[in-house]
Design an enzyme around this catalytic site. Structure first.
Site, PDB file in Angstrom:
ATOM      1  N   ALA A   1       0.801  -1.223   0.000  1.00 16.75           N
ATOM      2  CA  ALA A   1       0.000   0.000   0.000  1.00 16.75           C
ATOM      3  C   ALA A   1       0.830   1.268   0.000  1.00 16.75           C
ATOM      4  O   ALA A   1       0.337   2.340  -0.385  1.00 16.75           O
ATOM      5  CB  ALA A   1      -0.923  -0.004   1.209  1.00 16.75           C
TER       6      ALA A   1
ATOM      7  N   GLY B   1       3.442   1.728  -1.797  1.00 12.33           N
ATOM      8  CA  GLY B   1       4.153   1.863  -3.069  1.00 12.33           C
ATOM      9  C   GLY B   1       3.563   2.955  -3.951  1.00 12.33           C
ATOM     10  O   GLY B   1       2.499   3.506  -3.682  1.00 12.33           O
TER      11      GLY B   1
ATOM     12  N   ALA C   1       0.229   2.055  -5.894  1.00  9.85           N
ATOM     13  CA  ALA C   1      -0.917   2.103  -4.993  1.00  9.85           C
ATOM     14  C   ALA C   1      -1.356   3.540  -4.777  1.00  9.85           C
ATOM     15  O   ALA C   1      -2.539   3.872  -4.887  1.00  9.85           O
ATOM     16  CB  ALA C   1      -0.565   1.445  -3.668  1.00  9.85           C
TER      17      ALA C   1
ATOM     18  N   ARG D   1       4.857  -3.284   4.758  1.00 10.71           N
ATOM     19  CA  ARG D   1       5.750  -3.560   5.870  1.00 10.71           C
ATOM     20  C   ARG D   1       5.873  -2.379   6.826  1.00 10.71           C
ATOM     21  O   ARG D   1       6.037  -2.535   8.023  1.00 10.71           O
ATOM     22  CB  ARG D   1       7.130  -3.964   5.363  1.00 10.71           C
ATOM     23  CG  ARG D   1       7.174  -5.423   4.928  1.00 10.71           C
ATOM     24  CD  ARG D   1       8.486  -5.746   4.275  1.00 10.71           C
ATOM     25  NE  ARG D   1       8.746  -4.851   3.154  1.00 10.71           N
ATOM     26  CZ  ARG D   1       9.692  -5.044   2.251  1.00 10.71           C
ATOM     27  NH1 ARG D   1      10.492  -6.099   2.336  1.00 10.71           N
ATOM     28  NH2 ARG D   1       9.864  -4.207   1.264  1.00 10.71           N
TER      29      ARG D   1
ATOM     30  N   LYS E   1       2.117  -6.806 -13.855  1.00 17.85           N
ATOM     31  CA  LYS E   1       3.353  -7.215 -14.508  1.00 17.85           C
ATOM     32  C   LYS E   1       4.513  -6.846 -13.599  1.00 17.85           C
ATOM     33  O   LYS E   1       4.360  -5.941 -12.789  1.00 17.85           O
ATOM     34  CB  LYS E   1       3.472  -6.542 -15.870  1.00 17.85           C
ATOM     35  CG  LYS E   1       3.756  -5.040 -15.762  1.00 17.85           C
ATOM     36  CD  LYS E   1       4.029  -4.401 -17.093  1.00 17.85           C
ATOM     37  CE  LYS E   1       4.292  -2.917 -16.853  1.00 17.85           C
ATOM     38  NZ  LYS E   1       4.480  -2.127 -18.025  1.00 17.85           N
TER      39      LYS E   1
ATOM     40  N   HIS F   1       1.657  -5.075 -23.296  1.00 20.28           N
ATOM     41  CA  HIS F   1       0.672  -4.092 -23.771  1.00 20.28           C
ATOM     42  C   HIS F   1       0.447  -4.155 -25.279  1.00 20.28           C
ATOM     43  O   HIS F   1      -0.676  -4.323 -25.747  1.00 20.28           O
ATOM     44  CB  HIS F   1       1.115  -2.675 -23.400  1.00 20.28           C
ATOM     45  CG  HIS F   1       1.363  -2.485 -21.945  1.00 20.28           C
ATOM     46  ND1 HIS F   1       0.617  -3.116 -20.978  1.00 20.28           N
ATOM     47  CD2 HIS F   1       2.288  -1.733 -21.280  1.00 20.28           C
ATOM     48  CE1 HIS F   1       1.063  -2.755 -19.780  1.00 20.28           C
ATOM     49  NE2 HIS F   1       2.083  -1.920 -19.934  1.00 20.28           N
TER      50      HIS F   1
ATOM     51  N   ARG G   1      -2.175   2.203 -35.760  1.00 15.39           N
ATOM     52  CA  ARG G   1      -2.342   2.741 -37.110  1.00 15.39           C
ATOM     53  C   ARG G   1      -2.536   1.596 -38.093  1.00 15.39           C
ATOM     54  O   ARG G   1      -1.744   0.667 -38.128  1.00 15.39           O
ATOM     55  CB  ARG G   1      -1.108   3.538 -37.535  1.00 15.39           C
ATOM     56  CG  ARG G   1      -1.019   4.862 -36.851  1.00 15.39           C
ATOM     57  CD  ARG G   1       0.222   5.633 -37.233  1.00 15.39           C
ATOM     58  NE  ARG G   1       0.108   6.948 -36.657  1.00 15.39           N
ATOM     59  CZ  ARG G   1      -0.329   8.019 -37.308  1.00 15.39           C
ATOM     60  NH1 ARG G   1      -0.638   7.924 -38.585  1.00 15.39           N
ATOM     61  NH2 ARG G   1      -0.444   9.163 -36.689  1.00 15.39           N
TER      62      ARG G   1
ATOM     63  N   GLN H   1      -3.940   7.188 -26.335  1.00 15.87           N
ATOM     64  CA  GLN H   1      -3.635   8.269 -25.406  1.00 15.87           C
ATOM     65  C   GLN H   1      -2.560   9.152 -25.993  1.00 15.87           C
ATOM     66  O   GLN H   1      -1.785   8.690 -26.815  1.00 15.87           O
ATOM     67  CB  GLN H   1      -3.183   7.717 -24.052  1.00 15.87           C
ATOM     68  CG  GLN H   1      -1.847   6.978 -24.158  1.00 15.87           C
ATOM     69  CD  GLN H   1      -1.394   6.394 -22.848  1.00 15.87           C
ATOM     70  OE1 GLN H   1      -2.180   6.003 -22.029  1.00 15.87           O
ATOM     71  NE2 GLN H   1      -0.091   6.351 -22.652  1.00 15.87           N
TER      72      GLN H   1
ATOM     73  N   LYS I   1      -7.996   8.532 -42.401  1.00 16.18           N
ATOM     74  CA  LYS I   1      -7.442   9.427 -43.423  1.00 16.18           C
ATOM     75  C   LYS I   1      -8.010   9.022 -44.771  1.00 16.18           C
ATOM     76  O   LYS I   1      -7.866   7.871 -45.187  1.00 16.18           O
ATOM     77  CB  LYS I   1      -5.931   9.310 -43.469  1.00 16.18           C
ATOM     78  CG  LYS I   1      -5.240   9.934 -42.293  1.00 16.18           C
ATOM     79  CD  LYS I   1      -3.758   9.717 -42.389  1.00 16.18           C
ATOM     80  CE  LYS I   1      -3.052  10.428 -41.273  1.00 16.18           C
ATOM     81  NZ  LYS I   1      -3.135  11.881 -41.410  1.00 16.18           N
TER      82      LYS I   1
END
Lengths: 601, 571
Positions: free
Chosen positions: A122, A124, A127, A155, A258, A350, A456, A487, A495
């Protein structure tokens, strides 16, 4: 601009709180098969019930043109849902009407199911930056069930108040719905608790279990663990959570981030270890790119528009490009990255996931297993990546306008002699009837001139084009191109060749455009929100199945090994540049021109 | 090669009409070119009337071009150019004032006209050159995006305008015109273009006189005629026959100004230069095509001409049908005029003759809204009180060929409707086995893709696609992939008349209607039109400013079509 959807909304009750089964997946299928009128989670979930806040304001989507797309009367709909649930469920599972009503969001009785979300790790970065804000956003939007608790586990010694303090710093409200934000933040924080413990201590997890039980107060408990921790302690945490903190009466699910190993072997070992403690249905391997709005939309575009599907093959598509770029480097956090490199960090997961979604055959349905079956088929039809089809690069320092941008190896957390690629381009091929011979080019890099992720699709040139002489010598420059910008600034554009208005006959490429920000005024939810909600609801469509992961690794592992064995030196490129020129030569070998580096984009 | 030899080569080729087209322009890798062939070569190194290099020249390897030949702008001094005289017959008419003279000026302003051009007005009214110039000057405007020197250019232009009064049927008067033309041409090779902006009953007289008495002796003579080209197959054939007594097919330029509209021109570009469209262009993917024309005003006191023709002849049989053929034709061998027109004729000849039951008629009636009274069609004093002439019509047409068998082509045209527009709508079939079916509700046809080409106003192309509404759910909606011309091309789009006049000057026949095309077009509509008139079928009345008679919906429904412009999610 009428909405086309029928009135359906997100309802957990339909399938995500199976009252008597922790095997949500199988249960799902049973539920769905016998009661078609139940609003299904996959895919037609739409609106979140405002259960936890007792607030029945529907989630309203505002269109830019002022139209309001909210076809539901929430109260009435709820009743219908309950009715249908009764009809559908009573016959098979014998639970009471009351329970069903609660599940559908009615305040009838306190004895309801609860969801506890434990964020392991938590303190990190992920997070703080993503998970807690996403949970809050879901709460704010009324997407979380009434009885939910968020636990931080790490921890460090911390009190609940300290955790809340830490969490609150990163919470923001959706820009389009700011009302009561402060109040809601407070309410949300009250449901956040902290438990400190070692990641490999059964004892500490047992203590967590005790605490969780307290909060669950005897309700049916469903538990979601989000492992936001380094990979070397994955297994320990899973072991402890599973054996000492599993839900007794509801489901227990674990989200893992990952890296899922570094190659086929380590990935298989990880999967094997996870499976000692968890079933496949409990493992939610997250790839947050799959939660992006436009990646979700990819299937909608393909499968709900007649005009795209006929074009979706080698007959019309010349090549597909999957491009990811960041405009910053490791910036002092190269420790993790250096061990993995850009191919493992971006491409193998990804970009490959997007590729699989893009290229898959039409699934039987939109159910998770059907989609994942098709994705695996794509991966298994792919040619193993070869070294000569890969170009790697590493950024070096660059001074511009008096500012010096450091090179990759200038990062203190990176070994001076590191040959880890921060840029890579690769050409992949799918040897199936649909895609035979069509190059799928991937490109991913850090410290480039721009930041973005896009797909594309370059179409073939028009055979026997009547307007050839208006195009000049390179026919490929005048082909159609479909661009899906994931993004930033989500957009879809096509096009097309068009006549420049005027008395001459001059052609130019213009865009048929859909810019999300102009059409949809609502803020687009973060990928983590969608994925967390899916995990809570047991929707596995956007999570990676073990066989999928295996197939993905087997494509990349040989080349990754060869790169490392040969210590192949990456081509250097200046920080903030367009990447190594090698990428162009790789593209040229397959008669491709990168669409993102043309004069006009 | 000296200029003179080059030129003389041209002047012969110019008379040689279409044969030269392909060979002359095919070879040039032009970026900015127009289609025509022979004329272009002739004006190849010539300055425009403004002294600027003439536009639209192919980049042939003679680069010194205009600069080496410093012609002054004085049209009276004799240099060796050919001349161009444009005679507007019916110069005092409305069309001439509103469209033809302004279009000529715009061409002049933009350097499209050759150096030695003159404009002649011809009409019955007595008028001096000065009076004509005065009249014209009132309607001239400069392109919004290039206002410099506008005043000066107007004056220059007006200085090239002259007037000749005369009867339309008098050979003598045309002979006088000829004298005047010759005088201005100053012995140079002359090309003459006659624009007949006159009522149809005097077409043939004028053509006879002009052809016999005022044809060019040294260059080409061309005649532009406007609709109506007859009222039916017979009268149209008769008109063509008469015209051909005095003119060859190559000299006749039947104008359909819709073919000069930017988006109609662009239709072929879209289809034939985009890989993403052509595969979809058939009955396999297209469910129906809609050609829609609407005006938001009635005849407004000018119903005399209209009442004799009606909306079907006025809009459908020509404008909409022309667009339909361009839309539906097979890929032509080349973009040359004859190749394109051959394909268009093939479409027309493959079409099923229009049946009475596939037509709905309407006529607008008076309507008062917000205290304002809008007159009905028969309230127009120029219209007979008992007129049953349709001011609205919808029709379903079919092309019985391999590509389009069974696809309804719906046309709709009307006056005094709630909007003003012209557009082509292509509705695609629904997705077979759609995975997202349940997100659409019961009517899958509502969720199909649609390509819309808006010809006017606000030229645009958009493609309606299904898209996920951003957010955590899975709700779909139809959004548009958009190309709004105004946003992409800030430049003013030229008027259709400019393009067509220029094409006629250049001998480019692509956008003009050939005789056999006209015959085929009439053959489709004549039987139905006759039947309408014989049976005196009464049109359905609809209020001024409304969406037209509901009969149009039933006609569409009969062919499983829903009008795209009245569906509620499109304005």
């Amino acid at each position: 601009m009428a909405s086309l959807s029928s009135a359906q909304y997100r309802s957990y009750s339909s399938n995500s709180f199976p009252p008597a089964s922790s095997n949500g997946h199988r249960h799902n299928h049973r539920l769905l098969s016998f009661s078609s009128p139940i609003p299904r989670r996959s895919p037609p979930v739409v609106l979140c019930l405002q259960q936890s806040q007792g607030n029945s304001r529907p989630n309203v989507v505002l269109m830019e043109d002022g139209a309001v797309a909210t076809p539901v009367n929430p109260a009435q709909k709820k009743e219908e849902t309950v009715k249908k649930l009764e009809d559908g469920l009573l016959s098979s599972s014998g639970i009471s009407t009351e329970e069903l009503k609660e599940a559908a969001g009615f305040d009838v009785k306190e004895n309801e199911s609860s969801v506890s979300i434990t964020v392991v790790g938590a303190s990190g970065d992920l997070a703080k930056k993503k998970i807690f804000p996403a949970l809050f956003a879901l709460y704010y939007e009324g997407c979380l069930p009434k009885h939910f608790t968020v636990f931080g586990y790490a921890r460090s010694k911390m009190t609940d108040a300290e955790l809340r303090d830490m969490v609150s710093k990163t919470l923001t409200c959706r820009i389009d719905q700011r009302e009561n934000c402060g109040e809601k933040i407070d309410q949300f924080l009250k449901r956040c608790f902290y438990h400190s413990g070692q990641y490999d201590s059964q004892e500490h997890f047992a203590a967590l279990d005790k605490k969780l039980k307290e909060h669950e107060g005897g309700r049916e408990s469903n538990r979601l663990f989000y492992l936001s921790i380094p990979p070397n302690i994955f297994i320990d945490a899973v072991k402890c959570a599973s054996s000492s903190a599993s839900a007794a009466s509801g489901w227990t699910r674990v989200i893992v981030e990952k890296p899922f190993g570094r190659d086929s072997e380590s990935s298989a070992a990880l999967t094997k270890a996870l499976k000692q403690y968890l079933t496949e249905d409990q493992i939610f391997r997250i790839d947050h790119y799959l939660g992006k709005e436009l990646v979700e939309n990819l299937s909608v575009l393909r499968f709900s528009n007649l005009i795209f599907e006929p074009l979706w093959s080698r007959q019309y598509i010349r090549n597909v490009q999957l491009i990811f770029s960041e405009d910053f480097g490791t910036e002092g956090r190269g420790g993790y990255f250096d061990n993995y490199g850009i191919i493992r960090d971006i491409m193998q997961n990804h970009l490959l996931q997007i590729l699989a979604l893009f290229a898959m055959e039409t699934p039987v349905s939109l159910d998770a297993e059907d989609i994942r079956n098709e994705k695996v088929k794509v991966l298994r039809s792919m040619r193993t990546l070869r070294l000569e089809d890969v170009v790697i690069g590493q950024y070096k320092s660059h001074t511009r306008g008096g500012v010096t941008h450091p090179g990759y190896t200038d990062d203190k957390t990176v070994p001076k002699d590191s040959v880890t690629p921060t840029f890579a381009a690769a050409a992949l091929f799918i040897d199936n009837p649909r895609w035979d011979g069509v190059p799928f080019l991937m490109k991913a890099g850090k410290a480039l001139h721009s930041k973005g992720a896009e797909i594309r699709v370059q179409f073939r040139h028009v055979p026997g084009n009547l307007y050839n002489r208006n195009i000049g010598t390179d026919l490929d420059q005048a082909t159609n191109e479909l661009v899906i910008r994931v993004q930033p600034d989500e957009a879809i554009y096509l096009k097309i060749n068009n006549k420049v208005p005027g008395l001459g006959m001059r052609l130019d490429r213009s865009n048929l455009n859909l810019l999300y920000s102009t059409r949809y005024s609502k803020e687009i939810p973060d990928a983590y929100e969608r994925l967390l909600l899916d995990a809570i609801e047991g929707e596995r469509r956007l999570f990676i199945r073990s066989d999928e992961l295996d197939a993905a690794w087997s494509l990349f592992t040989p080349v990754l090994k060869e790169l490392e064995e040969k210590r192949t030196i990456p081509e250097y490129y200046p920080y903030g540049s367009r990447g190594p020129v090698g990428a162009h030569y790789l593209a040229a070998r397959y008669k491709v021109r990168w669409g993102d580096l043309g004069i006009e984009q | 090669m000296t200029f003179t030899t080059h030129f003389s080569h041209c002047s012969t080729s110019c008379n040689d009409n279409s044969k030269l087209f392909s060979s002359s322009s095919r070879s040039s890798p032009a970026i900015h070119y127009r289609f025509s062939g022979s004329r272009r070569l002739c004006r190849y190194r010539i300055n425009s009337a403004n002294g600027n290099p003439l536009k639209a020249l192919p980049s042939l390897p003679i680069s010194e071009s205009a600069a080496d030949y410093d012609y002054d702008d004085n049209v009276e001094t004799g240099d060796s150019h050919s001349t161009l005289s444009i005679t507007v017959v019916g110069a005092s008419g409305d069309l001439a004032k509103k469209k033809i003279f302004p279009a000529l000026f715009a061409l002049y302003y933009e350097d499209w006209l050759p150096q030695n051009f003159r404009v002649f007005g011809y009409a019955r009214t007595k008028m001096t050159d000065e009076e004509l110039r005065n009249m014209i000057s009132r309607t001239l405007t400069c392109r919004v995006d290039k206002r410099e020197d506008c005043e000066q250019k107007m004056n220059n232009f007006l200085g090239r305008c002259f007037y000749q009064a005369g009867q339309y049927s008098s050979e003598e008067h045309f002979a006088e015109l000829d004298t005047k033309l010759k005088e201005k041409e100053g012995g140079k090779s002359s090309n003459r273009l006659f624009y007949l902006s006159i009522p149809p009953n005097i077409f043939v007289d004028v053509v006879r006189c002009a052809s016999l008495r005022a044809s060019s002796a040294t260059g080409w003579t061309r005649v532009i005629v406007e609709k109506p080209f007859g009222r039916d197959s017979e009268s149209s054939a008769e008109l063509t026959k008469c015209l051909k007594q005095y003119l060859t097919e190559e000299q006749i330029f039947r104008i359909d100004h819709y073919l000069g509209k930017e988006l109609v021109e662009n239709l072929s570009v879209l289809r034939f230069s985009n890989r993403v469209f052509e595969p979809l262009w058939s009955r396999d993917y297209i469910r129906n095509v809609q050609l829609i024309f609407s005006e938001d005003f009635g005849t407004e006191g000018r119903g005399g001409y209209f009442d004799n023709y009606g909306i079907i002849r006025d809009i459908m049989q020509n404008h909409l049908l022309q667009i339909l053929t361009l839309f539906a034709m097979e890929t032509p061998v080349s973009l040359d005029a004859e190749d394109i027109r051959n394909e268009k004729v093939k479409v027309l000849r493959s079409m099923k003759t229009l049946q009475l039951e596939d037509v709905t008629l309407g006529q607008y009636k008076g309507f008062s809204k917000g205290g304002k009274l809008y007159p009905g069609y028969t309230d127009d004093p120029t219209v007979p009180k008992d007129s049953i002439t349709p001011t609205f019509a919808a029709a379903a047409l079919f092309i019985n060929n391999a590509r389009w068998d069974g696809v309804p082509f719906l046309m709709k045209a009307g006056k005094a409707l709630h909007t003003k527009r012209a557009e082509i709508r292509v509705q695609f079939r629904h997705v077979p086995g759609n995975l997202y079916k349940r997100n659409f509700g019961t009517d899958l046809d509502k969720a199909t893709n649609e390509l819309v080409l808006r010809v006017q106003p606000d030229e645009a192309i958009y493609l309606k696609i299904n898209n996920k509404v951003p957010g955590l759910g899975m709700r779909l909606d139809r959004s548009d992939l958009n190309l709004l011309y105004k946003a992409r091309y800030p430049r003013e789009i030229p008027d259709a008349y400019e393009r067509l006049l220029l094409d006629a000057i250049e001998g480019e026949r692509r956008l003009f209607i050939r005789s056999d095309e006209l015959d085929a077009a009439w053959a489709l509509f004549s039987p139905m039109l006759k039947e309408l008139e014989e049976k005196r079928i009464v049109p359905e009345l609809y209020p001024y400013g409304s969406r037209g008679p509901v009969g149009a919906h039933y006609l569409a429904a009969k062919h499983d079509v829903r009008w795209g412009d009245l569906s509620g999610d499109d304005s």
